[in-house]
Design a protein around this motif. Structure first.
Motif, PDB file in Angstrom:
ATOM      1  N   VAL A 109      35.145 -27.388  40.219  1.00  0.00           N
ATOM      2  CA  VAL A 109      36.521 -28.281  39.622  1.00  0.00           C
ATOM      3  C   VAL A 109      36.058 -29.549  39.242  1.00  0.00           C
ATOM      4  O   VAL A 109      36.087 -30.242  38.503  1.00  0.00           O
ATOM      5  CB  VAL A 109      37.773 -27.962  40.032  1.00  0.00           C
ATOM      6  CG1 VAL A 109      38.785 -28.740  39.533  1.00  0.00           C
ATOM      7  CG2 VAL A 109      38.023 -26.400  40.149  1.00  0.00           C
ATOM      8  N   ALA A 110      35.439 -30.196  40.748  1.00  0.00           N
ATOM      9  CA  ALA A 110      35.552 -31.621  40.554  1.00  0.00           C
ATOM     10  C   ALA A 110      34.227 -32.118  39.494  1.00  0.00           C
ATOM     11  O   ALA A 110      34.321 -32.888  38.671  1.00  0.00           O
ATOM     12  CB  ALA A 110      35.225 -32.393  41.915  1.00  0.00           C
ATOM     13  N   ALA A 111      32.887 -31.171  39.555  1.00  0.00           N
ATOM     14  CA  ALA A 111      32.055 -31.544  38.934  1.00  0.00           C
ATOM     15  C   ALA A 111      32.114 -31.472  37.390  1.00  0.00           C
ATOM     16  O   ALA A 111      31.826 -32.199  36.417  1.00  0.00           O
ATOM     17  CB  ALA A 111      30.882 -30.502  39.342  1.00  0.00           C
ATOM     18  N   ALA A 112      33.072 -30.088  37.131  1.00  0.00           N
ATOM     19  CA  ALA A 112      33.440 -29.976  35.857  1.00  0.00           C
ATOM     20  C   ALA A 112      34.181 -31.010  35.186  1.00  0.00           C
ATOM     21  O   ALA A 112      34.028 -31.465  33.945  1.00  0.00           O
ATOM     22  CB  ALA A 112      34.226 -28.420  35.718  1.00  0.00           C
ATOM     23  N   VAL A 113      35.276 -31.394  35.727  1.00  0.00           N
ATOM     24  CA  VAL A 113      36.086 -32.525  35.064  1.00  0.00           C
ATOM     25  C   VAL A 113      35.325 -33.619  35.076  1.00  0.00           C
ATOM     26  O   VAL A 113      35.466 -34.436  34.111  1.00  0.00           O
ATOM     27  CB  VAL A 113      37.523 -32.687  36.136  1.00  0.00           C
ATOM     28  CG1 VAL A 113      38.145 -33.950  35.644  1.00  0.00           C
ATOM     29  CG2 VAL A 113      38.250 -31.316  36.259  1.00  0.00           C
ATOM     30  N   GLY A 114      34.489 -34.173  36.197  1.00  0.00           N
ATOM     31  CA  GLY A 114      33.863 -35.427  36.093  1.00  0.00           C
ATOM     32  C   GLY A 114      33.033 -35.460  34.889  1.00  0.00           C
ATOM     33  O   GLY A 114      32.748 -36.453  34.157  1.00  0.00           O
ATOM     34  N   SER A 115      31.969 -34.383  34.669  1.00  0.00           N
ATOM     35  CA  SER A 115      30.949 -34.260  33.525  1.00  0.00           C
ATOM     36  C   SER A 115      31.663 -34.353  32.205  1.00  0.00           C
ATOM     37  O   SER A 115      31.282 -34.936  31.113  1.00  0.00           O
ATOM     38  CB  SER A 115      30.196 -33.015  33.667  1.00  0.00           C
ATOM     39  OG  SER A 115      31.080 -31.837  33.688  1.00  0.00           O
ATOM     40  N   PHE A 116      32.861 -33.458  32.339  1.00  0.00           N
ATOM     41  CA  PHE A 116      33.429 -33.256  30.901  1.00  0.00           C
ATOM     42  C   PHE A 116      33.848 -34.772  30.326  1.00  0.00           C
ATOM     43  O   PHE A 116      33.644 -35.082  29.278  1.00  0.00           O
ATOM     44  CB  PHE A 116      34.632 -32.482  30.900  1.00  0.00           C
ATOM     45  CG  PHE A 116      35.405 -32.558  29.752  1.00  0.00           C
ATOM     46  CD1 PHE A 116      35.223 -31.364  28.632  1.00  0.00           C
ATOM     47  CD2 PHE A 116      36.979 -33.185  29.603  1.00  0.00           C
ATOM     48  CE1 PHE A 116      35.884 -31.567  27.507  1.00  0.00           C
ATOM     49  CE2 PHE A 116      37.588 -32.981  28.574  1.00  0.00           C
ATOM     50  CZ  PHE A 116      37.110 -32.226  27.463  1.00  0.00           C
ATOM     51  N   ALA A 117      34.607 -35.473  31.290  1.00  0.00           N
ATOM     52  CA  ALA A 117      35.156 -36.924  30.909  1.00  0.00           C
ATOM     53  C   ALA A 117      33.842 -37.698  30.398  1.00  0.00           C
ATOM     54  O   ALA A 117      34.245 -38.554  29.516  1.00  0.00           O
ATOM     55  CB  ALA A 117      35.917 -37.447  32.116  1.00  0.00           C
ATOM     56  N   LEU A 118      32.907 -37.688  31.274  1.00  0.00           N
ATOM     57  CA  LEU A 118      31.764 -38.597  30.767  1.00  0.00           C
ATOM     58  C   LEU A 118      31.060 -38.333  29.541  1.00  0.00           C
ATOM     59  O   LEU A 118      30.739 -39.160  28.815  1.00  0.00           O
ATOM     60  CB  LEU A 118      30.800 -38.923  32.115  1.00  0.00           C
ATOM     61  CG  LEU A 118      31.317 -39.600  33.321  1.00  0.00           C
ATOM     62  CD1 LEU A 118      30.585 -39.454  34.373  1.00  0.00           C
ATOM     63  CD2 LEU A 118      31.625 -41.058  32.984  1.00  0.00           C
ATOM     64  N   VAL A 119      30.842 -37.158  29.457  1.00  0.00           N
ATOM     65  CA  VAL A 119      30.113 -36.810  28.305  1.00  0.00           C
ATOM     66  C   VAL A 119      30.944 -36.792  27.014  1.00  0.00           C
ATOM     67  O   VAL A 119      30.188 -37.189  25.909  1.00  0.00           O
ATOM     68  CB  VAL A 119      29.483 -35.219  28.425  1.00  0.00           C
ATOM     69  CG1 VAL A 119      29.130 -34.430  27.214  1.00  0.00           C
ATOM     70  CG2 VAL A 119      28.503 -35.000  29.591  1.00  0.00           C
ATOM     71  N   ILE A 120      32.201 -36.487  27.237  1.00  0.00           N
ATOM     72  CA  ILE A 120      33.129 -36.784  25.842  1.00  0.00           C
ATOM     73  C   ILE A 120      33.235 -38.107  25.565  1.00  0.00           C
ATOM     74  O   ILE A 120      33.172 -38.535  24.432  1.00  0.00           O
ATOM     75  CB  ILE A 120      34.216 -35.950  26.050  1.00  0.00           C
ATOM     76  CG1 ILE A 120      34.286 -34.413  26.387  1.00  0.00           C
ATOM     77  CG2 ILE A 120      35.519 -36.530  24.925  1.00  0.00           C
ATOM     78  CD1 ILE A 120      33.707 -34.108  24.982  1.00  0.00           C
ATOM     79  N   ALA A 121      33.533 -38.984  26.644  1.00  0.00           N
ATOM     80  CA  ALA A 121      33.220 -40.478  26.330  1.00  0.00           C
ATOM     81  C   ALA A 121      32.263 -40.994  25.666  1.00  0.00           C
ATOM     82  O   ALA A 121      32.209 -41.671  24.657  1.00  0.00           O
ATOM     83  CB  ALA A 121      33.649 -41.078  27.577  1.00  0.00           C
TER      84      ALA A 121
END
Length: 549
Positions: free
Chosen positions: A169-181
């Motif tokens: 969950v932590a990896a998914a949320v972190g990667s999603f935020a950075l890639v989308i930004a």
């Protein structure tokens, strides 16, 4: 005067971030998921590896068509959707309790992997770069490599600290935020929205170009040539072995190194991939790229031999270093070879096709290694099979070398030289068209003209209708005049513009199906026209002829 900063470097940075997490979590991280699931639930290697194979197959199928998706919706929207799919699949993977549940979790992840993997890197960057496309792609692919150096190894201590489900969950949320930004900030559709041309050059008015597929022919043209398969097939075999080993690497080295050592070995393997790509970059432009690919496979074989027979920790690390030196190169070599052996206009189409075929093939690598390991009781026989696959790949890639020379050559860092269509090349086109006619059991006439519509070479098969002599030449003239297949002019043949051009030209032009242009580096160098079969058969023969170049 200082050169103006080109926004394309922002796109490279955003693509680097995308590659960092898509490869870190969607490619290198798979070995961590497999080892953790085996230990957490007591599942067999085969039970965990089979869903991984489905994952790579689904991603490969998406990769083959992802170019059209990017063209229609733009990079921002596609990367956003891919990031959502990757994050959702990761979260689902952390809560599975039965082996069958791995399939839907990995299928969701496949949507993210297929839309943000190797083909996507080329597709996103291609509109922004021309002269320095190789450099831009290399930098972005280094992000993919660092995904294995940084992201995947960090998953192991993260899982230890938080548990499997919470860590994902932590990896998914972190990667999603950075890639989308990164995507929202930098990924515009192309430099034209900023009023500049690729590489930051000043935009100049240009006439509209025909669609890429009209210039290049269909994917089927490439699939019918040994030149294409001599790139795709061996590198697909090599990648199948490579991905199979990477997927199980933690399990292979874990018994001797322990969890911490296994994480370190994974990091060493992927770190040397970055070094290998940089070292290769110094020599690849000065030597035969097929030789470089073959040598890369040879070095990986030595690494696997060390790992399979290691009796000490240092031997395992040495094997991981040698194996890792080739990891980055095998992913980039198909594009590097295609760039010098095929016209620029076909690059985007062929890269997507090669990457898709490679992914479809290496999807079976994890299952192959898992099945052999379960059957033999150890990983040594599986590593031996992988070495055999890489030996075959190293041989096949050399068999496809062009020993006769080619009219198309690109010297990176210099302007490309456009060479006029030669008699030898025109004869080669004719022979390709005649060979296709024999397959179709038809009698044809074939004409190849230069950029000005003047006849370069002609051949009439015994028994071919004499009308085809004029039809083949007339269709070739129409094709070269409008820089597109002559069949595309058929519906507009009666328009005043085309009628006027035909009259001014002297009436030799025939706007009817059966000819295709010969285009290299964006310049029309000639056309091949065929007469004697049906309209579609004529065009098929013409395309087969042009494909020989």
């Amino acid at each position: 005067m200082r050169a103006r900063y080109f926004y394309g470097w922002n796109v490279v940075g955003a693509t680097f971030v995308m590659a960092l997490f898509s490869f870190g979590l969607g490619f290198y991280g798979v070995t961590v998921y497999v080892a953790t699931l085996e230990g957490l639930h007591g599942w067999s290697a085969a039970a965990v590896s089979a869903p991984v194979t489905v994952y790579y197959v689904a991603g490969a199928l998406l990769t083959m068509v992802i170019g059209g998706v990017y063209d229609r919706f733009g990079a921002r929207l596609v990367v956003f959707a891919g990031s959502v799919a990757m994050a959702t699949g990761l979260i689902a993977l952390g809560v599975v309790t039965r082996p069958w549940q791995l399939y839907p979790a990995f299928l969701i992840m496949a949507l993210g992997w297929g839309s943000m993997s190797g083909a996507a890197i080329n597709i996103i960057l291609a509109p922004w770069w021309k002269r320095r496309l190789g450099l831009a792609v290399s930098i972005a692919f280094n992000g993919a490599t660092l995904g294995g150096v940084i992201v995947a190894p960090l998953l192991i201590p993260l899982i230890t600290a938080l548990g499997f489900a919470r860590a994902l969950v932590a990896a998914a949320v972190g990667s999603f935020a950075l890639v989308i930004a990164a995507a929202l900030v930098a990924m515009h559709r192309g430099p034209q929205v900023l009023g500049v041309a690729p590489d930051g050059d000043s935009a100049a008015p240009r006439r509209a170009a025909p669609p890429i597929m009209a210039l290049c022919g269909s994917r089927g043209d490439a699939l019918r040539t040994w030149r294409f398969w001599s790139v795709s097939a061996p590198l697909a075999l090599g990648l199948a072995a490579q991905v199979g080993v990477l997927t199980h690497l933690v399990g292979v080295v874990g018994p001797m190194l322990g969890p911490t050592g296994a994480a370190r070995a994974l990091g060493v393997t992927t770190a040397t991939a970055l070094i290998g790509r940089l070292l290769t970059g110094f020599v690849v432009d000065r030597v035969d790229r097929r030789v470089v690919a073959s040598a890369t496979l040879g070095v990986q074989m030595l690494g696997l031999a060390l790992v399979a027979t290691a009796s000490s920790v240092s031997a395992i690390y040495a094997g991981c270093v040698l194996f890792g030196l080739g990891v980055g190169n095998l992913a980039t070599m198909p594009g590097l070879i295609l760039a010098v052996e095929w016209p620029r206009e076909r690059f985007a189409v062929l890269v997507g096709l090669v990457v898709g075929i490679n992914q479809l093939t290496f999807a079976f690598g994890p299952s192959l290694v898992g099945l052999i390991r379960d059957s033999a009781g150890s990983y040594a026989p599986a590593l031996a099979v992988c070495m055999v696959l890489q030996a075959a790949a190293a041989t096949l890639i050399l068999l496809g070398r062009d020993t006769t020379g080619s009219a198309l050559r690109h010297i990176p860092g210099e302007e490309e030289t456009i060479m006029a269509l030669t008699l030898a090349e025109a004869t080669q086109v004719i022979q390709g068209a005649l060979a296709r006619a024999r397959e179709l059991n038809i009698k044809i006439s074939v004409a190849v003209c230069d950029a000005g519509g003047r006849l370069v070479a002609f051949n009439r098969m015994d028994g071919a209708l004499w009308a085809g002599v004029y039809g083949s030449q007339g269709k070739a003239i129409a094709s070269v005049a409008f820089a597109r297949p002559s069949g595309e002019l058929q519906e507009r043949a009666g328009s005043p513009i085309i009628q006027g051009i035909m009259a001014a030209e002297g009436g030799h032009m025939i706007p009817s199906q059966g000819a295709v242009p010969i285009i290299r580096n964006g310049v029309v160098e000639g056309a091949c026209g065929v007469g004697g079969g049906t309209a579609q058969q004529d065009e098929d023969c013409a395309r087969a002829g042009v494909a020989k170049l």
